[in-house]
Design a protein around this motif. Structure first.
Motif, PDB file in Angstrom:
ATOM      1  N   SER B 458       0.831  -1.209   0.000  1.00 35.06           N
ATOM      2  CA  SER B 458       0.000   0.000   0.000  1.00 35.06           C
ATOM      3  C   SER B 458       0.863   1.256   0.000  1.00 35.06           C
ATOM      4  O   SER B 458       0.470   2.288  -0.540  1.00 35.06           O
ATOM      5  N   ILE B 459       2.053   1.154   0.613  1.00 38.70           N
ATOM      6  CA  ILE B 459       2.956   2.316   0.651  1.00 38.70           C
ATOM      7  C   ILE B 459       3.391   2.666  -0.769  1.00 38.70           C
ATOM      8  O   ILE B 459       3.390   3.830  -1.181  1.00 38.70           O
ATOM      9  N   GLU B 461       1.868   1.776  -3.533  1.00 40.72           N
ATOM     10  CA  GLU B 461       0.688   2.224  -4.286  1.00 40.72           C
ATOM     11  C   GLU B 461       0.387   3.683  -3.994  1.00 40.72           C
ATOM     12  O   GLU B 461       0.040   4.443  -4.894  1.00 40.72           O
ATOM     13  N   ALA B 462       0.513   4.051  -2.705  1.00 39.68           N
ATOM     14  CA  ALA B 462       0.234   5.439  -2.339  1.00 39.68           C
ATOM     15  C   ALA B 462       1.162   6.377  -3.090  1.00 39.68           C
ATOM     16  O   ALA B 462       0.733   7.414  -3.614  1.00 39.68           O
ATOM     17  N   ALA B 463       2.433   6.004  -3.150  1.00 36.47           N
ATOM     18  CA  ALA B 463       3.398   6.858  -3.846  1.00 36.47           C
ATOM     19  C   ALA B 463       3.074   6.918  -5.333  1.00 36.47           C
ATOM     20  O   ALA B 463       3.076   7.994  -5.945  1.00 36.47           O
ATOM     21  N   LEU B 464       2.760   5.749  -5.917  1.00 39.98           N
ATOM     22  CA  LEU B 464       2.392   5.738  -7.333  1.00 39.98           C
ATOM     23  C   LEU B 464       1.154   6.599  -7.550  1.00 39.98           C
ATOM     24  O   LEU B 464       1.034   7.306  -8.550  1.00 39.98           O
ATOM     25  N   GLY B 465       0.246   6.543  -6.594  1.00 37.52           N
ATOM     26  CA  GLY B 465      -1.021   7.269  -6.709  1.00 37.52           C
ATOM     27  C   GLY B 465      -0.851   8.769  -6.771  1.00 37.52           C
ATOM     28  O   GLY B 465      -1.681   9.459  -7.360  1.00 37.52           O
ATOM     29  N   VAL B 466       0.181   9.316  -6.137  1.00 32.81           N
ATOM     30  CA  VAL B 466       0.384  10.766  -6.228  1.00 32.81           C
ATOM     31  C   VAL B 466       1.329  11.108  -7.376  1.00 32.81           C
ATOM     32  O   VAL B 466       1.784  12.246  -7.468  1.00 32.81           O
ATOM     33  N   GLY B 467       1.651  10.136  -8.215  1.00 31.40           N
ATOM     34  CA  GLY B 467       2.427  10.446  -9.399  1.00 31.40           C
ATOM     35  C   GLY B 467       3.915  10.279  -9.237  1.00 31.40           C
ATOM     36  O   GLY B 467       4.690  10.964  -9.881  1.00 31.40           O
ATOM     37  N   ALA B 468       4.320   9.360  -8.363  1.00 35.22           N
ATOM     38  CA  ALA B 468       5.739   9.032  -8.303  1.00 35.22           C
ATOM     39  C   ALA B 468       6.004   7.930  -9.318  1.00 35.22           C
ATOM     40  O   ALA B 468       5.148   7.089  -9.553  1.00 35.22           O
ATOM     41  N   SER B 469       7.190   7.945  -9.911  1.00 32.96           N
ATOM     42  CA  SER B 469       7.534   6.841 -10.799  1.00 32.96           C
ATOM     43  C   SER B 469       7.844   5.619  -9.945  1.00 32.96           C
ATOM     44  O   SER B 469       8.002   5.721  -8.735  1.00 32.96           O
ATOM     45  N   ALA B 473       9.059   5.703  -6.147  1.00 33.82           N
ATOM     46  CA  ALA B 473       8.302   5.056  -5.088  1.00 33.82           C
ATOM     47  C   ALA B 473       9.189   4.107  -4.298  1.00 33.82           C
ATOM     48  O   ALA B 473       9.148   4.066  -3.066  1.00 33.82           O
ATOM     49  N   HIS B 477      10.200   5.509  -0.616  1.00 34.40           N
ATOM     50  CA  HIS B 477       9.318   4.970   0.419  1.00 34.40           C
ATOM     51  C   HIS B 477       9.591   3.530   0.791  1.00 34.40           C
ATOM     52  O   HIS B 477       9.654   3.202   1.964  1.00 34.40           O
TER      53      HIS B 477
END
Lengths: 277, 575
Positions: B458-459, B461-469, B473, B477
């Protein structure tokens, strides 16, 4: 940066945007045509066609395993992270096919934010949680700008009052509801146009759920929100339009009142009256 | 809902009777099983703890004396003639000077003399070969001291040191009555006014009976197991035992004290006489320390060295001299700094672990610098980025296999590749570090992968969700969250490397190296190899050094682990 500006001006000018969304000439934000998704051999979605209006709330309902989360994750291409997942068909955001090879998936995800089922703040401070996205996309040139973005995001997620005096404390130390609002703040900090919410309240108690729902209502002024929910009451409360999924197919889509009061399909009626699911 | 329920066929299930005897028996069996399991667990814990405690007690009791050393504190007259006749006062002259004569003179003045040639030689042998080192250092620091008398510390030899560390080796009994020696030195016959030595004679006879019993037991054991091949030996043992018993049975008979019996000495008139023949009322012996007068005295005592001379490395004369020096306050026990400041040596009292410590530090440095980046990056790639196909499967399986490869194989690999092919220097920490890096890499990769895998998706995914590559991510993280686990793996790997001996033997890190290595290409050895080298040497003092080096190695490990735990705590608190 230009996106962020446009959204801020929209927020100031149109407080009645939420109600405008249900009006007849809808501005379409997301269009899906013939979307098929399969995980390896198993097909999870069949020929989904749907239009989602800008600055409104669209709810996806349906029994477990019906494909609603799968479809949601197609909209910001989160399914790309699953190696065996294959998506065909066409999904457009603002008329552009997001599966076009020229589209950069990272930029897409910056425009299409996501809030997950379980609150998943980064194991960092509250401030860092919100500031991560803006910093990543270079949305602030100095600390003051970043502070402003963090504050505004937390305010919009109606979390500012609760955490303004402890921004340096870990985000994981907040309560479940606060964590989920922190995740929403994190999502809106990068000024997305669309926010996907995958059962955002399923891990929360009723009071925290009520707050999130209020928040969704407020966010409709600026954002297009697509929410997957298991709670039909929640769908009825927060959404303007509702889509019902069953066994990988989109059965019925329409204004929320109509879906709940006068569904066209028998399966929709059976589901919302609790005959199965 | 209702129509579904009706359509399902209803089968009658047997009711669960919780009060039946069978059910009660089941419950009792369950409780029994649980109690049994707890017992096994506690038993296992107790056994492990016991063994661990035994190990620690053994090592500590053997190794602690190494941190103490004995020296003689003497006033040494450093005459100009002996050191620097030309009066140059430069370092080369001082280093080249022969300090043995001045030290011998200082020693002689500290004991009653004259001792004769043998006595003088024994006296000098009490000192270590490196005894003059401190004195030379003093003179180098301050050449103006030449020509004066310096109170200085002279390191004792390893045998003397071990003797002084042993406790209760010497017992003394005040004598009754008057005894009269007939000479001051050389052979001395002593007559007593009454049965003054009866107690000692009885004691010697008791020892003989005890010894005869030991011989009998040994003979019986050999007889049972040996058969015809050892029959002569058995007969010898039996004869000796019978002879001893025969002598012991005659309570008044004269006894000849040989090297298999405890040493008996008479302290009289300021001298010391070693008894060779003993009767209840007279004794014959040799003066080890000269007597001041050959006159009757009632102030005398019997000194016993319980360990027979044949069973110890140090002679009666050496003991007599050391006891005299100790009694006159010339012996000083001090912290053995040399153990930490000098390299290896053939002389146990001069040998130290500094060389091995430096070698270990250099080797670990090379290993760490190579292992952590390569291991962690490999783990990240395999866990997060590598496509899942047959190729990566093979890589994965082989990494797991490598972790189980015997370490000596890595030594052979190092020999073949680093020494023979790349022509890197033999015995160098560079090669040792490379070999250990190969050894530790699989451990670090496996541990790092496990740590990365345990970070909730989930960590990411969260990073990917705000637009991290994907890479952002992972590095922003996933990796920070996995750092505690990665550090644990690294520490385990490094601890493994710290104690590794076998592969280093093959690349020549087992050599006898006196110099402390100053760089990763200097010839050196490491702590566990030093332990291995010392444990093989016959001198008892090296056994002590072995245990001491083990203690230092264990301390190293404890410190490393403590540091790791502290770092981990800090990282976890930052969340």
């Amino acid at each position: 940066m230009p996106e962020a500006l446009s959204i801020r001006t929209a927020a100031e000018s149109s407080p009645a945007a939420a109600t405008a969304a249900t009006a007849a000439p809808r501005e379409i934000k997301v269009t899906a045509r013939d979307v098929n998704v399969s995980y390896g051999e198993k097909q999870a979605l069949f020929d989904v066609d749907v239009d989602i209006a800008a600055r409104s709330v669209m709810a996806f309902i349906g029994p477990s395993g019906c494909g609603k989360s799968t479809f949601l994750r197609c909209i910001n291409r989160m399914n790309d992270t699953i190696p065996i997942c294959r998506v065909t068909g066409r999904i457009e955001v603002d008329g552009r096919d997001i599966y076009d090879p020229e589209i950069d998936v990272v930029q897409l995800r910056a425009r299409v934010g996501m809030v997950f089922q379980k609150p998943n703040p980064f194991p960092k401070s509250i401030y860092e949680n919100v500031a991560y996205g803006p910093r990543l996309h270079g949305m602030a040139t100095n600390k003051a700008e970043l502070d402003a973005i963090v504050e505004e995001s937390l305010r919009r997620a109606s979390l500012w009052k609760e955490v303004s005096d402890r921004l340096e404390q870990p985000g994981t130390g907040l309560s479940g509801g606060q964590q989920q609002r922190l995740c929403i703040a994190r999502a809106i900090a990068v000024s997305p146009e669309i926010i996907l919410m995958d059962e955002p309240c399923s891990a929360l108690d009723p009071i925290a759920t009520a707050r999130i729902e209020e928040l969704i209502d407020e966010l409709t002024e600026n954002f297009t929100i697509i929410i997957v929910t298991h709670s039909m009451q929640q769908a009825a409360r927060v959404s303007q339009r509702t889509a019902f999924f069953h066994l990988g197919r989109l059965i019925e889509e329409g204004p929320t009142e109509q879906i709940f009061s006068n569904p066209k399909d028998r399966r929709t009626q059976d589901y919302i009256t609790g005959r199965f699911g | 809902m209702t129509d579904l329920a009706v359509s399902r066929p209803v089968t009658a299930k047997p009711a669960l009777d919780v009060s039946s005897d069978a059910a009660k028996a089941r419950i009792r069996a369950r409780y029994r099983a649980e109690r049994r399991f707890r017992f096994y667990g506690i038993a296992a814990l107790v056994v492990t703890t016991l063994f661990l405690a035994m190990l620690l007690v053994d090592i500590v009791s053997k190794g602690l004396p190494v941190f103490k050393a004995h020296s003689l504190v003497l006033d040494v007259a450093v005459t100009q003639d002996a050191i620097d006749p030309a009066g140059k006062r430069d370092a080369a002259t001082i280093r080249a000077a022969d300090l043995a004569p001045v030290m011998r003179d200082a020693l002689k003045s500290a004991v009653p003399g004259p001792l004769g040639r043998l006595g003088d030689r024994t006296l000098v042998r009490l000192l270590s070969i490196g005894a003059a080192d401190d004195l030379v250092a003093d003179l180098l620091r301050n050449p103006a001291l030449i020509g004066s008398t310096i109170r200085t510390r002279l390191l004792l030899s390893d045998d003397a040191d071990i003797y002084l560390k042993a406790k209760g080796a010497v017992t003394s009994r005040r004598g009754d009555g008057t005894i009269t020696p007939d000479a001051k030195s050389g052979a001395v016959a002593i007559a007593a006014s009454g049965p003054a030595f009866a107690v000692d004679l009885a004691r010697i006879k008791a020892v003989m009976v005890e010894r005869a019993r030991v011989l009998e037991t040994e003979a019986a054991r050999l007889d049972r197991s040996g058969g015809a091949a050892v029959s002569d030996k058995v007969a010898d043992l039996r004869r000796e035992a019978a002879e001893l018993l025969g002598r012991a049975r005659d309570p008044a008979g004269e006894e000849t004290l040989d090297t298999r019996l405890p040493s008996l000495l008479l302290s009289i008139n300021g001298g010391l006489v070693k008894v060779e023949k003993l009767k209840a009322d007279s004794a014959v012996g040799t003066a080890l320390l000269p007597l001041s007068a050959a006159s009757a005295s009632s102030d005398w005592s019997v000194v016993t060295y319980a360990t027979p001379a044949g069973d110890r490395k140090i002679t009666d004369l050496e003991i007599a001299l050391l006891e005299h020096l100790r009694a006159t306050g010339k012996v000083e026990a001090h912290f053995n700094t040399r153990f930490f400041t000098s390299g290896d040596s053939r002389e146990p009292e001069l040998a130290g672990i500094r060389g091995a410590l430096s070698g270990t530090a250099w080797t670990m440095l090379v290993t760490l610098v190579l292992c952590v980046p390569i291991g962690v990056l490999a783990a990240i790639y395999l866990e997060e980025f590598a496509p899942k196909n047959r190729w990566t499967d093979i890589v994965e399986v082989n990494i797991n296999n490598l972790a189980a490869v015997p370490s000596i194989v890595f030594g052979l690999l190092g020999l073949a590749v680093f020494l023979n092919f790349f022509d890197l220097p033999r015995s160098a920490p560079l090669v040792g570090g490379l070999v250990l890096a190969l050894l530790v890499l699989p451990t670090i990769i496996i541990a790092s992968r496990a740590a990365l895998k345990s970070v909730p998706p989930s960590i990411k995914e969260a990073a990917l969700g705000v637009g991290a590559s994907h890479q952002q991510a992972v590095f922003h993280h996933v990796l920070p969250s996995a750092v505690p686990g990665i550090m644990t793996g690294t520490i385990i790997g490094m601890a493994h490397a710290l104690g590794e001996t076998a592969p280093l033997l093959l690349i020549g890190m087992v050599a006898f190296i006196v110099d402390v290595p100053q760089a990763i290409t200097d010839a050196s050895t490491v702590l566990p190899v030093q332990v291995y080298l010392w444990s093989d040497l016959p001198e008892p003092a090296f056994q002590e050094k072995t245990a001491g080096a083990i203690i230092v190695m264990l301390m190293f490990l404890f410190v490393m682990n403590a540091a790791a735990i502290m770092l981990r705590r800090r990282f976890e608190r930052r969340w």
